[in-house]
Enzyme design. Structure first.
Site, PDB file in Angstrom:
ATOM      1  N   ARG A 158       0.817  -1.214   0.000  1.00  0.00           N
ATOM      2  CA  ARG A 158       0.000   0.000   0.000  1.00  0.00           C
ATOM      3  C   ARG A 158       0.852   1.267   0.000  1.00  0.00           C
ATOM      4  O   ARG A 158       0.439   2.289  -0.550  1.00  0.00           O
ATOM      5  CB  ARG A 158      -0.942  -0.005   1.202  1.00  0.00           C
ATOM      6  CG  ARG A 158      -2.059  -0.990   0.996  1.00  0.00           C
ATOM      7  CD  ARG A 158      -3.051  -0.963   2.128  1.00  0.00           C
ATOM      8  NE  ARG A 158      -4.211  -1.758   1.757  1.00  0.00           N
ATOM      9  CZ  ARG A 158      -5.120  -2.183   2.611  1.00  0.00           C
ATOM     10  NH1 ARG A 158      -5.018  -1.878   3.886  1.00  0.00           N
ATOM     11  NH2 ARG A 158      -6.144  -2.895   2.190  1.00  0.00           N
ATOM     12  N   LYS A 205     -20.432 -15.986  -0.482  1.00  0.00           N
ATOM     13  CA  LYS A 205     -21.875 -15.767  -0.377  1.00  0.00           C
ATOM     14  C   LYS A 205     -22.435 -14.846  -1.451  1.00  0.00           C
ATOM     15  O   LYS A 205     -21.816 -13.857  -1.820  1.00  0.00           O
ATOM     16  CB  LYS A 205     -22.188 -15.178   1.000  1.00  0.00           C
ATOM     17  CG  LYS A 205     -21.898 -16.150   2.127  1.00  0.00           C
ATOM     18  CD  LYS A 205     -22.532 -15.721   3.429  1.00  0.00           C
ATOM     19  CE  LYS A 205     -21.703 -14.642   4.096  1.00  0.00           C
ATOM     20  NZ  LYS A 205     -22.328 -14.073   5.264  1.00  0.00           N
ATOM     21  N   GLY A 253     -10.171  -8.622  -1.775  1.00  0.00           N
ATOM     22  CA  GLY A 253      -8.979  -8.993  -1.030  1.00  0.00           C
ATOM     23  C   GLY A 253      -8.531 -10.422  -1.328  1.00  0.00           C
ATOM     24  O   GLY A 253      -7.341 -10.675  -1.571  1.00  0.00           O
ATOM     25  N   GLY A 266     -13.709  -3.243   0.021  1.00  0.00           N
ATOM     26  CA  GLY A 266     -15.091  -2.760   0.130  1.00  0.00           C
ATOM     27  C   GLY A 266     -15.386  -1.667  -0.883  1.00  0.00           C
ATOM     28  O   GLY A 266     -16.469  -1.631  -1.479  1.00  0.00           O
TER      29      GLY A 266
HETATM   30  P1  ADP Z   1     -12.969 -11.390  -2.246  1.00  0.00           P
HETATM   31  O1  ADP Z   1     -12.201 -11.048  -0.992  1.00  0.00           O
HETATM   32  O2  ADP Z   1     -12.070 -11.676  -3.398  1.00  0.00           O
HETATM   33  O3  ADP Z   1     -14.040 -10.385  -2.553  1.00  0.00           O
HETATM   34  P2  ADP Z   1     -14.773 -13.090  -0.791  1.00  0.00           P
HETATM   35  O4  ADP Z   1     -14.280 -12.521   0.501  1.00  0.00           O
HETATM   36  O5  ADP Z   1     -16.140 -12.744  -1.211  1.00  0.00           O
HETATM   37  O6  ADP Z   1     -13.724 -12.779  -1.962  1.00  0.00           O
HETATM   38  O7  ADP Z   1     -14.734 -14.671  -0.731  1.00  0.00           O
HETATM   39  C1  ADP Z   1     -13.588 -15.394  -0.401  1.00  0.00           C
HETATM   40  C2  ADP Z   1     -13.903 -16.534   0.509  1.00  0.00           C
HETATM   41  O8  ADP Z   1     -14.866 -17.393  -0.073  1.00  0.00           O
HETATM   42  C3  ADP Z   1     -12.670 -17.370   0.755  1.00  0.00           C
HETATM   43  O9  ADP Z   1     -12.381 -17.345   2.135  1.00  0.00           O
HETATM   44  C4  ADP Z   1     -13.076 -18.764   0.286  1.00  0.00           C
HETATM   45  O10 ADP Z   1     -12.593 -19.775   1.135  1.00  0.00           O
HETATM   46  C5  ADP Z   1     -14.586 -18.696   0.352  1.00  0.00           C
HETATM   47  N1  ADP Z   1     -15.198 -19.701  -0.530  1.00  0.00           N
HETATM   48  C6  ADP Z   1     -15.020 -19.822  -1.855  1.00  0.00           C
HETATM   49  N2  ADP Z   1     -15.673 -20.900  -2.333  1.00  0.00           N
HETATM   50  C7  ADP Z   1     -16.284 -21.470  -1.272  1.00  0.00           C
HETATM   51  C8  ADP Z   1     -17.121 -22.639  -1.109  1.00  0.00           C
HETATM   52  N3  ADP Z   1     -17.432 -23.400  -2.148  1.00  0.00           N
HETATM   53  N4  ADP Z   1     -17.561 -22.937   0.130  1.00  0.00           N
HETATM   54  C9  ADP Z   1     -17.226 -22.135   1.180  1.00  0.00           C
HETATM   55  N5  ADP Z   1     -16.458 -21.038   1.100  1.00  0.00           N
HETATM   56  C10 ADP Z   1     -15.984 -20.698  -0.113  1.00  0.00           C
HETATM   57 MG    MG Z   2     -12.689 -11.314   1.096  1.00  0.00          MG
END
Ligand code: ADP
Ligand code: MG
Length: 392
Positions: free
Chosen positions: A36, A198, A349, A372
């Protein structure tokens, strides 16, 4: 994005207040990852090259009770000095008050002053006008280079911007240009790839990008809920019951453009030592097993969908990539994104961590620094810290 940047204003020998994001991880009192800080260097160097006096402010962590030593920005000082060799870097032990004001006023051209954590004052998060005025009084021009904080209407992101000529820094400008492409002026064919745990975290992003993208590839835990909405058996997989109606409605309206997994890597439990097998989604997940990654047929399907596209935006891993048995799908999609020849934008992230982990960061057109903030931007929201900047 029609916002003025540091390239549009005269900064020659001006005192400039720069909002940066120095919310870096520490280990044993030292900066553990200076990504950063490096991200802010182009703007800082641009200002120094014009003999500006550069006053840097940032939040750091979430102090709750005023100044707390563990949330001091002081450990950033050596890391910053190392990245700006030969520059005098001063530190103000409070971001406002008479000492900081004196330091700011006496700062010479080409010098840097790092202000202590803005969140040591409750006025920061309240966007208190008096606190914003004290910050603004340090400088003649305000530069916001903290894209990752632009979704928060705080004194150092919005309040000061109302009191000084306010322009985007170079990092902010790049974020607005690339993420702006994703939501405002995309090239086509445009493919969005969404994953993560989710649907409910990202429903706004799904809905907004479905208005812009030609195809949406969905993996990760959020795909489970879509597959369940189609009536498939998901065993013990993560499924959001409360999002089933939304998933059904999205499939009803946009089903022809939403690509879901064809196969999956399932585990008999959530852990690196789980028993693992690959199944066809149409056959359902065995009782007690859970979908934890996309399978090789899905990777192939996603690769075909990316073929010939001009723009790809990726947010959210395809599986539980933190666990080695379930990382292959995410790594394969990272490679597809890097190899497809399109302008590639990655945000979030965990997705960004996956790109770095796969050693592909240099082959991605733009890696967003805002978690975010980039999600809210992709939802089509106008970020208050961006809105507050001067229009061109
Ligand atoms: P980002 O930070 O890239 O926006 P998210 O925080 O929304 O991504 O999601 C990442 C998380 O989703 C990771 O911790 C990963 O383990 C979880 N994840 C991905 N696929 C699954 C799954 N099939 N079941 C449970 N958790 C999952
Ligand atoms: Mg995340």
């Amino acid at each position: 994005m029609n916002k003025q940047t540091v390239l549009d204003v005269d900064l020659q020998r001006k005192r400039v207040l720069v909002r940066v994001d120095f919310n870096v991880p520490l280990k044993d009192g030292a900066v553990a990852d200076d990504t950063r800080i490096r991200a802010a260097l182009p703007t800082i160097q641009h200002l120094l090259a014009q003999s500006a006096a550069v006053i840097l402010c940032s939040h750091f962590g979430r102090p709750k009770h005023g100044p707390e030593p563990e949330f001091s920005l002081r450990p950033v000082l050596p890391a910053l000095s190392e990245l700006l060799p030969g520059r005098k870097i001063n530190f103000a032990a409070d971001c406002v008050g008479s000492a900081a004001a004196n330091q700011a006023q006496s700062l010479a051209a080409g010098e840097v002053l790092l202000l202590e954590n803005t969140r040591f004052h409750s006025g920061e998060e309240k966007n208190d006008p008096g606190f914003a005025a004290q910050l603004a009084a340090h400088a003649e021009i305000y530069v916001n280079d903290a894209f990752g904080s632009a979704h928060r209407a705080h004194a150092s992101t919005v309040g000061v911007a109302k009191l000084l000529p306010a322009v985007a820094g170079l990092l902010m400008e790049a974020e607005l240009r690339y993420l702006g492409q994703a939501v405002l002026t995309p090239q086509h064919p445009y493919v969005a790839i969404l994953g993560g745990a989710k649907i409910s975290d990202k429903i706004g992003v799904i809905q907004n990008l479905l208005q812009k993208a030609d195809k949406m590839l969905i993996g990760g835990g959020m795909a489970n809920t879509f597959l369940r909405a189609q009536g498939l058996a998901l065993g013990a997989s993560l499924v959001e019951e409360s999002a089933l109606d939304t998933a059904r409605a999205l499939l009803h309206t946009h089903g022809d453009r939403i690509l879901l997994p064809l196969d999956a890597v399932v585990g008999d439990r959530f852990g690196a030592d789980a028993k693992v097998q690959t199944i066809a989604v149409a056959e359902g997940v065995p009782d007690g097993w859970r979908m934890l990654d996309i399978g090789p047929q899905t990777v192939e399907r996603f690769g075909a969908a990316l073929h010939g596209c001009k723009l790809v935006v990726w947010n959210g891993p395809m599986g539980v990539f933190e666990l080695a048995p379930f990382a292959a799908g995410t790594n394969a999609v990272a490679r597809l994104v890097a190899d497809c020849g399109a302008t590639s934008i990655v945000g979030g992230g965990d997705s960004v961590a996956a790109i770095h982990g796969a050693g592909l960061a240099r082959r991605i057109t733009h890696i967003s620094t805002g978690g975010g903030a980039s999600l809210e931007f992709l939802e089509g929201r106008i970020l208050p810290g961006v809105e507050a900047l001067n229009d061109r």
